[in-house]
Design a protein around this motif. Structure first.
Motif, PDB file in Angstrom:
ATOM      1  N   ILE A  76       0.798  -0.991  -0.457  1.00 17.33           N
ATOM      2  CA  ILE A  76       0.115   0.194   0.060  1.00 17.33           C
ATOM      3  C   ILE A  76       0.900   0.841  -0.247  1.00 17.33           C
ATOM      4  N   ARG A  77       2.332   1.253   0.657  1.00 18.38           N
ATOM      5  CA  ARG A  77       3.349   2.258   0.683  1.00 18.38           C
ATOM      6  C   ARG A  77       3.559   2.739  -0.926  1.00 18.38           C
ATOM      7  N   ASP A  78       3.998   1.292  -0.848  1.00 22.05           N
ATOM      8  CA  ASP A  78       4.480   2.001  -2.741  1.00 22.05           C
ATOM      9  C   ASP A  78       3.158   2.423  -3.914  1.00 22.05           C
ATOM     10  N   ASN A  79       2.106   1.597  -2.848  1.00 24.34           N
ATOM     11  CA  ASN A  79       0.536   2.230  -4.465  1.00 24.34           C
ATOM     12  C   ASN A  79       0.942   4.316  -4.017  1.00 24.34           C
ATOM     13  N   ILE A  80       0.854   4.213  -2.267  1.00 22.72           N
ATOM     14  CA  ILE A  80       0.638   5.797  -2.098  1.00 22.72           C
ATOM     15  C   ILE A  80       1.607   6.773  -3.137  1.00 22.72           C
ATOM     16  N   ARG A  87       3.135   5.815  -5.670  1.00 20.23           N
ATOM     17  CA  ARG A  87       3.121   6.801  -7.195  1.00 20.23           C
ATOM     18  C   ARG A  87       2.293   7.422  -7.380  1.00 20.23           C
ATOM     19  N   ALA A  88       1.022   7.285  -6.660  1.00 21.16           N
ATOM     20  CA  ALA A  88       0.021   8.487  -7.054  1.00 21.16           C
ATOM     21  C   ALA A  88       0.681   9.456  -5.948  1.00 21.16           C
ATOM     22  N   ALA A  89       1.023   9.615  -5.161  1.00 21.82           N
ATOM     23  CA  ALA A  89       1.613  10.718  -4.750  1.00 21.82           C
ATOM     24  C   ALA A  89       2.521  11.632  -5.599  1.00 21.82           C
ATOM     25  N   SER A  90       3.741  10.719  -6.324  1.00 21.68           N
ATOM     26  CA  SER A  90       4.365  11.239  -7.476  1.00 21.68           C
ATOM     27  C   SER A  90       4.361  11.987  -8.710  1.00 21.68           C
ATOM     28  N   LEU A  91       2.831  11.338  -9.393  1.00 17.06           N
ATOM     29  CA  LEU A  91       2.505  11.558 -10.184  1.00 17.06           C
ATOM     30  C   LEU A  91       1.539  13.025 -10.040  1.00 17.06           C
ATOM     31  N   THR A  92       1.777  13.985  -8.405  1.00 18.81           N
ATOM     32  CA  THR A  92       0.576  15.155  -8.870  1.00 18.81           C
ATOM     33  C   THR A  92       1.991  15.874  -7.721  1.00 18.81           C
ATOM     34  N   GLY A  93       3.184  15.283  -7.502  1.00 19.11           N
ATOM     35  CA  GLY A  93       4.367  16.109  -7.613  1.00 19.11           C
ATOM     36  C   GLY A  93       3.997  15.749  -5.769  1.00 19.11           C
ATOM     37  N   ARG A  94       3.969  15.239  -5.216  1.00 22.71           N
ATOM     38  CA  ARG A  94       3.715  15.007  -3.689  1.00 22.71           C
ATOM     39  C   ARG A  94       4.978  13.813  -3.533  1.00 22.71           C
ATOM     40  N   ARG A  95       4.931  14.076  -1.902  1.00 29.40           N
ATOM     41  CA  ARG A  95       5.513  13.124  -1.749  1.00 29.40           C
ATOM     42  C   ARG A  95       4.401  11.645  -1.079  1.00 29.40           C
ATOM     43  N   GLY A  96       4.714  10.162  -1.070  1.00 29.35           N
ATOM     44  CA  GLY A  96       3.956   9.169  -0.320  1.00 29.35           C
ATOM     45  C   GLY A  96       4.306   9.749   1.111  1.00 29.35           C
ATOM     46  N   ALA A  97       5.372  10.356   1.392  1.00 29.38           N
ATOM     47  CA  ALA A  97       5.199  10.115   3.071  1.00 29.38           C
ATOM     48  C   ALA A  97       4.936  11.228   3.556  1.00 29.38           C
ATOM     49  N   ASP A  98       4.132  11.785   2.988  1.00 33.76           N
ATOM     50  CA  ASP A  98       2.892  13.597   3.116  1.00 33.76           C
ATOM     51  C   ASP A  98       2.128  12.638   3.226  1.00 33.76           C
ATOM     52  N   ILE A  99       1.952  11.700   3.259  1.00 37.70           N
ATOM     53  CA  ILE A  99       0.012  11.121   2.557  1.00 37.70           C
ATOM     54  C   ILE A  99       0.209  10.252   4.152  1.00 37.70           C
ATOM     55  N   ASN A 100      -0.937  11.228   5.127  1.00 37.59           N
ATOM     56  CA  ASN A 100      -1.333  10.312   6.253  1.00 37.59           C
ATOM     57  C   ASN A 100      -2.222   8.283   6.389  1.00 37.59           C
ATOM     58  N   LEU A 101      -1.872   8.113   6.103  1.00 39.13           N
ATOM     59  CA  LEU A 101      -2.417   6.487   6.058  1.00 39.13           C
ATOM     60  C   LEU A 101      -2.994   5.657   7.411  1.00 39.13           C
ATOM     61  N   ILE A 102      -3.968   6.241   7.141  1.00 40.22           N
ATOM     62  CA  ILE A 102      -5.452   5.815   8.215  1.00 40.22           C
ATOM     63  C   ILE A 102      -5.553   4.230   8.005  1.00 40.22           C
ATOM     64  N   SER A 145      -9.426  14.195   4.224  1.00 43.46           N
ATOM     65  CA  SER A 145      -9.606  13.052   4.504  1.00 43.46           C
ATOM     66  C   SER A 145     -10.474  12.128   3.801  1.00 43.46           C
ATOM     67  N   MET A 146      -9.717  11.316   2.882  1.00 40.49           N
ATOM     68  CA  MET A 146     -10.740  10.772   1.507  1.00 40.49           C
ATOM     69  C   MET A 146     -10.107  10.059   0.743  1.00 40.49           C
ATOM     70  N   GLY A 147     -10.882   8.579   0.104  1.00 43.04           N
ATOM     71  CA  GLY A 147     -10.005   7.337  -0.509  1.00 43.04           C
ATOM     72  C   GLY A 147      -9.994   6.235   0.636  1.00 43.04           C
ATOM     73  N   MET A 148     -10.374   4.916   0.351  1.00 42.73           N
ATOM     74  CA  MET A 148     -10.799   3.935   1.250  1.00 42.73           C
ATOM     75  C   MET A 148      -9.760   2.683   0.015  1.00 42.73           C
ATOM     76  N   SER A 149      -9.890   1.196   0.495  1.00 42.96           N
ATOM     77  CA  SER A 149      -9.386   0.805   0.075  1.00 42.96           C
ATOM     78  C   SER A 149      -9.262   0.317  -1.704  1.00 42.96           C
ATOM     79  N   GLY A 150     -10.659   0.612  -1.762  1.00 42.36           N
ATOM     80  CA  GLY A 150     -10.667   0.945  -3.662  1.00 42.36           C
ATOM     81  C   GLY A 150     -10.368   1.571  -4.007  1.00 42.36           C
ATOM     82  N   ASP A 151     -10.209   3.097  -3.892  1.00 47.00           N
ATOM     83  CA  ASP A 151     -10.310   4.032  -3.976  1.00 47.00           C
ATOM     84  C   ASP A 151      -8.869   5.025  -3.942  1.00 47.00           C
ATOM     85  N   TYR A 152      -8.235   4.989  -2.940  1.00 47.53           N
ATOM     86  CA  TYR A 152      -7.400   6.126  -2.332  1.00 47.53           C
ATOM     87  C   TYR A 152      -5.793   6.806  -3.434  1.00 47.53           C
ATOM     88  N   GLU A 153      -5.397   5.647  -4.755  1.00 46.18           N
ATOM     89  CA  GLU A 153      -4.755   6.355  -5.002  1.00 46.18           C
ATOM     90  C   GLU A 153      -5.441   7.092  -6.061  1.00 46.18           C
TER      91      GLU A 153
END
Ligand SMILES: *Cc1c(COP(=O)(O)O)cnc(C)c1O
Length: 224
Positions: free
Chosen positions: A16-20, A22-37, A196-204
């Motif tokens: 999941i962290r890898d997917n995060i 990838r999705a973050a880098s597509l919009t110029g952000r860092r995965g580490a800045d996304i809070n995974l709850i 706060s948005m995105g769940m298992s099926g749509d977090y990317e």
């Protein structure tokens, strides 16, 4: 915990962290800045502990009573746990919610705001709250109507209840992207920077549209 269950939890977390990332880098952000709850509702301590052992510290529950039953002991065992409430909250549970949770995602009406403000005063503890928006205007769903959202945000600020950002659960079984984009637009207009948005099926998808906090249950714990 068996080594097996910790390794399996670590593998799901790492995927999941890898997917995060990838999705973050597509919009110029860092995965580490996304809070995974990690949404642990319906799961008991033996299912949760392997994720804690694998390094996860941020968890979410949707029922106050269920969380009261399992989190005090889990928390005593591991320092640094952060607990989010992501489910509908009744005003008469505000004191309990303020005592147990670090963040609330479901502030959606003036009566609950009043109860939370009172509970925070009593506990002398201010807890960041997301305003939940009924982004699909669904009659049966929690969340503040879009038209009422600016007034609720203003009322929360006036009551000294910290507004973290906006939260939504889009309608099921339809493409969620337009709803995520709409929530992001409302947040921009209100000067709020957390979503706060995105769940298992749509977090990317949610991350690509600006999510800062994603709420993932099934993909981390297996199907409920
Ligand atoms: C259960 C729940 C989630 C997690 O959903 P999954 O599909 O299991 O990832 C996220 N947000 C809320 C509000 C929930 O109730």
């Amino acid at each position: 915990m068996t080594t097996d269950s910790i390794e399996a939890a670590a593998a799901r977390l790492s995927d999941i962290r890898d997917n995060i990332d990838r999705a973050a880098s597509l919009t110029g952000r860092r995965g580490a800045d996304i809070n995974l709850i990690a949404i642990s509702k319906t799961h008991e301590a033996p299912a949760i502990q392997p994720l804690i052992d694998a390094g996860q510290r941020v968890f979410g529950e949707n029922r106050v009573q269920e969380a009261q039953g399992k989190w005090p002991a889990l928390r005593d065992a591991t320092p640094g746990i952060v607990l989010h409430l992501v489910g509908q909250l009744q005003s008469n549970k505000a004191d309990d919610a303020v005592a147990l949770f670090d963040v609330i995602h479901s502030l959606d009406r003036p009566s609950l705001l009043t109860a939370l403000a009172k509970a925070m005063d009593k506990a002398d503890r201010r807890i960041p709250c997301f305003i939940q928006v009924n982004i699909g205007a669904e009659a049966q769903k929690g969340g503040c109507p879009i038209a009422d959202t600016p007034a609720l945000i203003a009322a929360a600020r006036a009551a000294d209840v910290p507004v973290a950002g906006l939260m939504c659960v889009p309608p099921a079984d339809v493409e969620p992207a337009p709803y995520f984009a709409l929530l992001a637009k409302i947040a921009r207009e209100e000067g709020l920077d957390r979503l706060s948005m995105g769940m298992s099926g749509d977090y990317e998808t949610a991350i690509m549209l600006g999510a800062t906090d994603i709420r993932v249950g099934a993909a981390l714990f297996g199907a409920r």
